[in-house]
Design an enzyme around this catalytic site. Structure first.
Site, short mmCIF file in Angstrom:
data_model
loop_
_atom_site.label_atom_id
_atom_site.label_comp_id
_atom_site.label_asym_id
_atom_site.label_seq_id
_atom_site.Cartn_x
_atom_site.Cartn_y
_atom_site.Cartn_z
N LYS A 22 -40.20 -8.24 45.58
CA LYS A 22 -40.14 -9.56 46.24
C LYS A 22 -41.45 -9.86 46.98
O LYS A 22 -42.02 -10.93 46.83
CB LYS A 22 -38.94 -9.59 47.20
CG LYS A 22 -38.77 -10.90 47.93
CD LYS A 22 -37.34 -11.08 48.38
CE LYS A 22 -36.99 -10.33 49.66
NZ LYS A 22 -37.63 -10.93 50.85
N SER A 23 -41.92 -8.90 47.78
CA SER A 23 -43.15 -9.13 48.56
C SER A 23 -44.33 -9.44 47.65
O SER A 23 -45.14 -10.34 47.94
CB SER A 23 -43.51 -7.87 49.36
OG SER A 23 -42.60 -7.66 50.38
N ARG A 27 -46.59 -13.04 47.08
CA ARG A 27 -48.05 -13.02 47.24
C ARG A 27 -48.75 -13.43 45.95
O ARG A 27 -49.78 -14.13 45.97
CB ARG A 27 -48.52 -11.64 47.70
CG ARG A 27 -48.15 -11.35 49.15
CD ARG A 27 -48.22 -9.85 49.40
NE ARG A 27 -48.10 -9.49 50.81
CZ ARG A 27 -46.96 -9.45 51.50
NH1 ARG A 27 -45.83 -9.81 50.93
NH2 ARG A 27 -46.96 -9.05 52.76
N GLY A 95 -38.47 -15.41 55.04
CA GLY A 95 -39.35 -15.13 56.17
C GLY A 95 -40.78 -14.92 55.70
O GLY A 95 -41.74 -15.27 56.40
N SER A 168 -46.25 -6.06 61.75
CA SER A 168 -45.69 -6.98 60.77
C SER A 168 -46.69 -7.27 59.66
O SER A 168 -47.76 -7.82 59.91
CB SER A 168 -45.28 -8.30 61.44
OG SER A 168 -45.06 -9.29 60.47
N GLN A 170 -46.21 -9.40 57.44
CA GLN A 170 -46.23 -10.85 57.23
C GLN A 170 -47.30 -11.50 58.10
O GLN A 170 -48.08 -12.33 57.65
CB GLN A 170 -44.86 -11.44 57.53
CG GLN A 170 -43.80 -10.99 56.53
CD GLN A 170 -42.42 -11.47 56.87
OE1 GLN A 170 -42.19 -12.00 57.96
NE2 GLN A 170 -41.48 -11.28 55.97
N ASP A 319 -37.30 -2.30 55.81
CA ASP A 319 -36.16 -2.96 55.16
C ASP A 319 -35.08 -1.97 54.72
O ASP A 319 -34.03 -2.38 54.22
CB ASP A 319 -36.65 -3.77 53.95
CG ASP A 319 -37.44 -4.99 54.39
OD1 ASP A 319 -37.26 -5.45 55.54
OD2 ASP A 319 -38.27 -5.47 53.60
N LYS A 346 -34.57 -9.90 61.77
CA LYS A 346 -34.62 -10.02 60.30
C LYS A 346 -33.64 -11.13 59.89
O LYS A 346 -33.21 -11.92 60.72
CB LYS A 346 -34.29 -8.68 59.66
CG LYS A 346 -35.36 -7.61 59.91
CD LYS A 346 -36.65 -7.98 59.24
CE LYS A 346 -37.77 -7.02 59.58
NZ LYS A 346 -39.07 -7.49 59.11
N ARG A 350 -30.00 -6.92 62.34
CA ARG A 350 -29.52 -5.79 61.52
C ARG A 350 -29.08 -4.60 62.36
O ARG A 350 -28.37 -3.72 61.84
CB ARG A 350 -30.59 -5.39 60.50
CG ARG A 350 -30.73 -6.40 59.40
CD ARG A 350 -31.64 -5.94 58.27
NE ARG A 350 -31.71 -6.98 57.24
CZ ARG A 350 -32.75 -7.18 56.44
NH1 ARG A 350 -33.82 -6.41 56.53
NH2 ARG A 350 -32.72 -8.14 55.54
C1 S3P Z 1 -42.46 -8.36 54.30
C2 S3P Z 1 -42.69 -7.70 55.48
C3 S3P Z 1 -41.62 -7.22 56.35
C4 S3P Z 1 -40.31 -7.10 55.61
C5 S3P Z 1 -40.01 -8.30 54.77
C6 S3P Z 1 -41.12 -8.55 53.77
C7 S3P Z 1 -43.61 -8.86 53.56
O1 S3P Z 1 -41.45 -8.14 57.41
O2 S3P Z 1 -39.25 -6.87 56.50
O3 S3P Z 1 -38.79 -8.12 54.08
O4 S3P Z 1 -43.45 -9.27 52.38
O5 S3P Z 1 -44.72 -8.85 54.11
P1 S3P Z 1 -42.35 -8.04 58.76
O6 S3P Z 1 -43.75 -8.19 58.34
O7 S3P Z 1 -41.92 -9.19 59.62
O8 S3P Z 1 -42.01 -6.71 59.33
#
Ligand code: S3P
Length: 433
Positions: A22-23, A27, A95, A168, A170, A319, A346, A350
């Site tokens: 997914k990540s 991207r 998110g 993070s 993200q 996660d 999250k 959680r």
């Molecule tokens: C993610 C980073 C994580 C993770 C999320 C996906 C990403 O979040 O929990 O499911 O794709 O960069 P955080 O960066 O807020 O920890």
């Protein structure tokens, strides 16, 4: 909202290919949209979250051609006159989209966009991206200064030296992306290594990028160029099957085509420490590579012992920490997770969800401010009913608990799994057939 029942299963056996990451899918699409030339993305994840990313990019003027699991992104360029100025961008439940996309938008002088999403997104903080983007010169407004909707007014940005207040990936990615458009150079420092998919894409795009320990520096560029991106299997989705194969006796599962990137495999290291039998070539810490390392794991069931997960280990297993709680409920002794306060923001809280959920299935578990403590005696959980609270990972956790329980588990809100893993039940049933 749909419920599903997961009865105690026989052993899980066979080969298993997890869905695309997914990540990396988010991207790949976003970076593709920032390029001038089309970028083919192979094995793009087909899920609710990653569809939100494609829809947002379409709204911004990018072209998206889908076919056979692949997506061709026809980008608008890094500094494009992005369409739909003044428009609303719906991130759904994602998110990652909510935190990464503002990095690009913030560097488009004259553009204004508002990002919003579902009920869960509206409870998740965005001040963590608003703060660095404002410091770089963008105009950013959030509800109560903290929550979506988030309005971004693009500007000519200036580079900053930013220390991440929360671990993070993200936020790190958001600042690095904004850094591509900012005058001079932009540095982000993190406290513990988090997933580095953005950094790998920056290297692949030959962007001036340096890493000095936990300090990452990127410099302004005129344009981005990327060739084909192949998305590997998602380590977070695969972790559910790894957990079930560990817990249900007689199981033996070979996981294929998996991303073995070090900051994504913390759960496997924690599970191994608890006694799990997981064979595979995990990446070494500190590896600086352009590509994602892809490989296979051979997992067999094993008795487990409790363990302590320290704060420095948290980002690489963020996660999967609820699965550590599940393993802990079946293990002998105490399992403690510390320094994981991020779990409270999250897709759901959680910490509260896993404590309430596993307790309802018979576990001895208590919440702490930034984690939980589970006490097990090496016997299986009884079972019962668990509520996913609209959170995809909580739904899948409940399913795994059911397979390994003595009486079965009903998961209320199982449909949430489609946020990251629409074929979850089908893949699982194929392993227990
Ligand atoms: C993610 C980073 C994580 C993770 C999320 C996906 C990403 O979040 O929990 O499911 O794709 O960069 P955080 O960066 O807020 O920890």
């Amino acid at each position: 909202m749909s419920s599903a029942r997961f009865e105690p299963s026989g052993s899980l056996r066979g080969n298993y290919t997890p869905p695309a990451d997914k990540s990396i899918s988010h991207r790949a699409a976003l970076f593709g949209a920032m390029c001038d030339e089309p970028v083919p993305v192979r094995n793009y994840l087909d899920s609710a979250d990653t569809r939100s990313t494609l829809a947002a990019l379409l709204k911004l003027g990018a072209g998206v051609e889908e076919g056979d699991g692949d997506v061709l992104i026809r980008g608008v360029g890094l500094r494009a006159p992005l369409e739909a100025t003044g428009g609303l961008l719906d991130v759904g439940n994602s998110g990652t989209l909510m935190r990464l996309l503002p990095g690009w938008l913030a560097g488009q002088p004259g553009g204004v966009w508002t990002l919003d999403g579902d009920e869960s997104i509206r409870r998740r903080p965005v001040d963590r991206v608003a703060e660095p983007l404002s410091a770089m010169g963008a105009g950013v407004e959030a509800r109560e200064g903290r929550f979506p909707p988030l309005t971004v007014r693009g500007a000519q940005l200036s580079g900053i030296d930013y220390e991440l207040p929360v671990a993070s990936a993200q936020v790190k990615s958001c600042v690095l992306i904004a850094g591509l458009l900012a005058d001079g150079s932009t540095t982000v420092s993190e406290r513990a290594p988090s997933r580095d998919h953005t950094e790998r894409l920056l290297r692949r795009a030959r962007v001036p990028f340096q890493r000095d320990g936990l300090r990452l520096t990127v410099s302004q560029v005129d344009e981005l160029e990327l060739d084909e991106i192949v998305v590997p299997g998602d380590a977070s989705s695969a972790a559910f099957v790894v957990a079930a194969a560990t817990l249900v006796s007689g199981s033996r599962v070979v996981v294929k085509g998996l991303d073995l990137n070090w900051p994504r495999t913390g759960f496997l290291r924690i599970a191994e420490r608890m006694g799990a039998v997981i064979l595979g070539d995990l990446e070494e810490p500190g590896t600086e590579a352009d590509e994602e390392p892809v490989g296979e794991l051979d997992v067999a069931s094993a008795p487990l012992e409790g363990t302590v997960v320290e704060p420095a280990e948290v980002p690489a297993a963020i996660d999967e920490l609820t699965l550590v709680a599940l393993l802990g409920a079946f293990a002998d002794g105490e399992t403690v997770v510390r320094g994981a306060g991020e779990l409270r923001v999250k897709e759901s809280d959680r910490i509260a969800g896993v404590v309430e959920g596993l307790r309802g299935l018979g576990a001895e578990i208590e919440a702490t401010e930034d984690g939980f403590i589970v006490r097990g005696d090496g016997t299986p959980l009884r079972g019962g009913v668990i509520d996913a609270h609209g959170d995809h990972r909580m739904a899948m956790l409940g399913a795994m608990a059911g397979l390994a329980s003595t009486d079965g588990v009903e998961v209320v809100g199982m449909d949430a799994a489609a946020v990251s893993y629409p074929g979850f039940e089908r893949d699982l049933r194929a392993l227990v057939a």
